[in-house]
Enzyme design. Structure first.
Site, mmCIF file in Angstrom:
data_model
loop_
_atom_site.group_PDB
_atom_site.id
_atom_site.type_symbol
_atom_site.label_atom_id
_atom_site.label_comp_id
_atom_site.label_asym_id
_atom_site.label_seq_id
_atom_site.Cartn_x
_atom_site.Cartn_y
_atom_site.Cartn_z
ATOM 1 N N ASP A 95 0.796 -1.239 0.000
ATOM 2 C CA ASP A 95 0.000 0.000 0.000
ATOM 3 C C ASP A 95 0.822 1.280 0.000
ATOM 4 O O ASP A 95 0.367 2.320 -0.476
ATOM 5 C CB ASP A 95 -0.946 0.019 1.215
ATOM 6 N N HIS A 96 2.054 1.224 0.512
ATOM 7 C CA HIS A 96 2.810 2.473 0.666
ATOM 8 C C HIS A 96 3.522 2.917 -0.605
ATOM 9 O O HIS A 96 3.882 4.079 -0.738
ATOM 10 C CB HIS A 96 3.866 2.318 1.763
ATOM 11 N N ASP A 160 4.032 -1.049 11.596
ATOM 12 C CA ASP A 160 3.557 0.266 11.197
ATOM 13 C C ASP A 160 2.910 0.878 12.431
ATOM 14 O O ASP A 160 2.172 0.200 13.145
ATOM 15 C CB ASP A 160 2.523 0.129 10.078
#
Ligand code: MIC
Ligand code: SF4
Length: 754
Positions: A95-96, A160
């Site tokens: 996702d990043h 995270d």
């Protein structure tokens, strides 16, 4: 499909007995946080009560989550642990690494082209070790976890800092560095200092323009960016019960911004609704059977002052929409005061961009409520003054929002729908014109607004608020616009007053999705080969860090004395550097380039004591390393605030920094330094920070006696020939000292394999 139902049932089976044992040891009613912690003791039933903020405790988390930017380093380390498979259910989420530029389809393709090597690595290593892989475009880690994996009373860790989002479903979910994840995936205990407990009692009910985001914006304003350090924040009261489950997620999510270990809510109707809407009736059935253990005891919530270390009360009836910022998420301003604040501080009031998304606020409800504002603008002929962008939280949210016409409302206003990913929140935003570095204002629904974070421009004033407020402020293009009292002029010159946002908490027709982007791992992955090209610029296999030579460190030089805020973004910048997250040597070229040198007020310009010349931080440190000169970093308060990225600890370690000495640390960063075999120390006397001079040399005179609870002594040799000694505190326990001695925690795991 319900993931890992058997595991969840096993956790619940143990609950009654574990809670009974804890009750007996603690000898009083229990908070929810204590129940979850005591139910997850590595050693089974409690045999003593732990001291909050003091005892180091071994836990057995139920699962692990990793995102693409941190998973690379976590899994490069896991590869070395010599295991066949992960010991607990684990997932990786891509996702990043996806940039937001023109819109989802093109941006996603572009990201696949650019990051292919990394995605392939993550996909195949997941396959090999039995890890679920969520492909690029599947969604943001914390939304996907909430939708699929989180469960009341569970304990998870994730690489995270916003892993804490899962507190919205009643978990204790904690952000950690990759080395911690390696412990759990390798089947070892995971250690945490038993947290302190902050109780937040919510009374009343949200109404009008106020949303769940405002609860945490207010809490951040009260507690500041370090007020939650070392604590779990537990929310309760009628106000808590009235919030939606994803709203609870928003509140827990941004608990990371006050440094809290995590935040959580007791199991309630909103969680039942959410679990059912996301296809997990089975989990509801299992949770209902032990429901009394999945929330705090009634005595606790009736008299919280006796059970929590600190109690805050917020009346939701009176809570006003907040807009926090710029540059720090704890600077809270109620919207009614914003115009005056902005004028007094010289913040530009013209809003250039409104961004809705991030793991904090990208649920169906968030998009629905914001869309209701946008729709009013469209219906009333109001032209938006700012540009608009959205990142839906997951493919399931995006697909459902599209089906229900929510995205269409945004599109009518020319909104860019970016990929289901982090995007601008992590600096993955190709914002046109950002390079001009103009002073400007943006508003977003994210959690962090540190300088340069979203678009790399230090002059962008970023403000954090709820999605519905982002919509209102972007439509009017005015930071001082108060939708509760002000009107907007439409294309016919009429005054229009926006009505308060409305939106379904959960889709009436249920969630839908065609391809959720999940890839299950192979049953037996032993034949899967992991390839890392030796000449890759993106991935690099890890070498062991050197073991300690058993001697005091002498003649160390000062790499940098940092002044003021030093987040992990200052230590290891994201944005363009995200591409090197799997290559330790390459990413080390960003070491501390964002931090301010206390001696000249400049970023990335420090004195090289060997040549007497000034140079960039990474280059100067490489010169020390080449010359075999040890060095130290000195910092201010809450050093390492923000992200869990362990690169901020591995880079200085890799380049030969031996100690980081600060006034205070953020929790995850302090642990990351310890894990990587560094000395993370604090001034016993904060004022000693002022004694550190640019040309000093440093001797650790009693490192050979490094022991738990015993401060260390540092001798400062000033260049005028005088010397003085200062005391440094540390929080290393015996095992953590062993990590230091072995060179890193991973070195120790490897030793135990042989
Ligand atoms: C962030 O929000 O800063 C991140 C990017 O999600 C980080 C993790 C990272 O640096 O990769 C976090 O919050 O831990
Ligand atoms: Fe991604 Fe931003 Fe959430 Fe971090 S805070 S996980 S970058 S969306």
């Amino acid at each position: 499909m319900v993931f890992d139902l058997d595991m969840i049932k096993k956790v619940y089976e143990k609950y009654p007995e574990r809670i009974a044992a804890a009750r007996q040891m603690v000898g009083r009613p229990l908070t929810l946080s204590e129940k979850i912690l005591y139910a997850h003791l590595w050693d089974g039933n409690a045999t003593s009560a732990f001291e909050r903020g003091k005892s180091y405790v071994d836990f057995a988390p139920d699962r692990v989550a990793m995102q693409d930017a941190t998973a690379q380093m976590a899994l490069l380390q896991f590869m070395q642990a010599g295991k066949k498979k992960v010991a607990v259910p684990s997932t990786v989420h891509a996702d990043h690494l996806i940039q937001a530029k023109v819109g989802a389809t093109k941006d996603l393709q572009e990201s696949l082209n650019q990051n292919n090597e990394v995605f392939n690595f993550l996909s195949s290593i997941s396959n090999k070790y039995g890890i679920g892989f969520w492909k690029p475009g599947a969604g943001i880690i914390h939304q996907v976890v909430l939708e699929n994996y989180a469960f009341p009373g569970g304990m998870m860790i994730g690489t995270d800092s916003h892993t804490v989002n899962a507190g919205g479903l009643g978990m204790v979910a904690i952000g950690v560095g990759g080395a911690d994840a390696v412990d759990v995936m390798a089947g070892m205990a995971w250690e945490l200092k038993f947290p302190k407990l902050i109780g937040v009692k919510l009374t009343g009910k949200l109404n009008g323009w106020t949303s769940a985001k405002d609860v945490i914006l207010k809490v951040a304003d009260i507690l500041t960016v370090k007020g939650g350090t070392g604590a779990i924040v537990e929310y309760f009261g009628e106000g808590a019960i009235s919030l939606s489950c994803t709203g609870k997620g928003t509140i827990c999510n941004m608990g990371a911004e006050i440094g809290a270990t995590t935040s959580t809510f007791g199991y309630d109707e909103s969680m039942r609704r959410y679990l059912i809407a996301t296809g997990r009736e089975e989990v509801v059935k299992a949770a209902d059977a032990i429901a009394e253990h999945l929330t705090g005891d009634a005595e606790v919530y009736a008299a919280p002052q006796y059970y929590f270390d600190e109690v805050i009360e917020i009346n939701l009836n009176e809570l006003e929409p907040h807009v926090n910022g710029p540059f720090t998420p704890d600077r809270g301003t109620p919207i009614s005061k914003m115009r005056a604040e902005a004028e007094a501080n010289g913040w530009p009031t013209k809003v250039e961009w409104g961004l809705i998304g991030s793991c904090t606020n990208s649920s169906y409800e968030d998009l629905a409520r914001a869309a209701s504002i946008v729709q009013q603008a469209v219906d009333n002929g109001i032209e938006p003054k700012a540009e608009f962008g959205i990142n839906p939280g997951s493919e399931q949210v995006r697909y459902t929002a599209e089906r229900d016409g929510i995205l269409a409302a945004f599109e009518k206003m020319g909104t860019k729908i970016f990929t289901n990913a982090c995007g601008p929140c992590i600096g993955q935003w190709d914002r046109a014109g950002a390079e001009k570095q103009e002073k400007n204002t943006i508003v977003h629904s994210f959690n962090r607004n540190f300088s340069k974070r979203a678009d790399g421009n230090p002059n962008t004033h970023a403000f954090v608020t709820s999605p519905e407020m982002v919509a209102a402020l972007a439509i009017t293009g005015d930071l001082g616009f108060n939708p509760l009292t002000d009107t907007i002029t439409n294309s016919k010159g009429e005054q229009v007053k926006l009505t308060a946002p409305v939106g379904d908490e959960l889709p009436k027709k249920g969630f839908a999705v065609e391809d959720n982007g999940y890839q299950a791992p192979a049953e037996d992955g032993s034949a899967v080969e992991i390839k890392v090209a030796p000449d890759s610029s993106r991935l690099q296999l890890l070498d062991n860090f050197p073991i300690w030579d058993g001697k005091n460190i002498e003649h160390a030089r000062l790499l940098i004395k940092v002044k003021g805020k030093c987040t992990t973004d200052h230590i290891s910048m994201a944005g363009p550097w995200l591409k090197y997250r799997g290559h330790l040597d390459n990413i080390s070229n960003n070491l501390l380039i964002g931090a301010e040198n206390a001696f000249n007020g400049k970023a990335n310009e420090v004195k090289n004591q060997l040549s007497g010349e000034f140079g960039e931080v990474p280059a100067v440190q490489r010169a020390y390393k080449a010359a075999g000169v040890p060095s130290i970093v000195v910092g201010d308060h809450n050093y390492g605030e923000g992200s869990s990225r362990e690169h901020a600890a591995m880079e200085p370690r890799h380049l030969g920094v031996c100690a980081v000495i600060v006034k205070s640390f953020a929790r995850i960063h302090e642990t990351n330094l310890k894990k990587q075999g560094m000395l993370g120390l604090t001034f016993s006397n904060e004022a000693d920070y002022d004694k550190i001079q640019e040309n000093d040399t440093f001797n650790f005179v009693d490192l050979v006696d490094f022991a738990p609870g015993k401060p260390l002594t540092l001798e400062l040799c000033h260049d005028n020939g005088t010397t003085e000694s200062i005391q440094l505190n540390h929080t290393y326990n015996a095992q953590q000292i062993d990590w230091f001695k072995a060179g890193s925690a991973l070195n120790l795991i490897k030793l135990s394999q042989n």
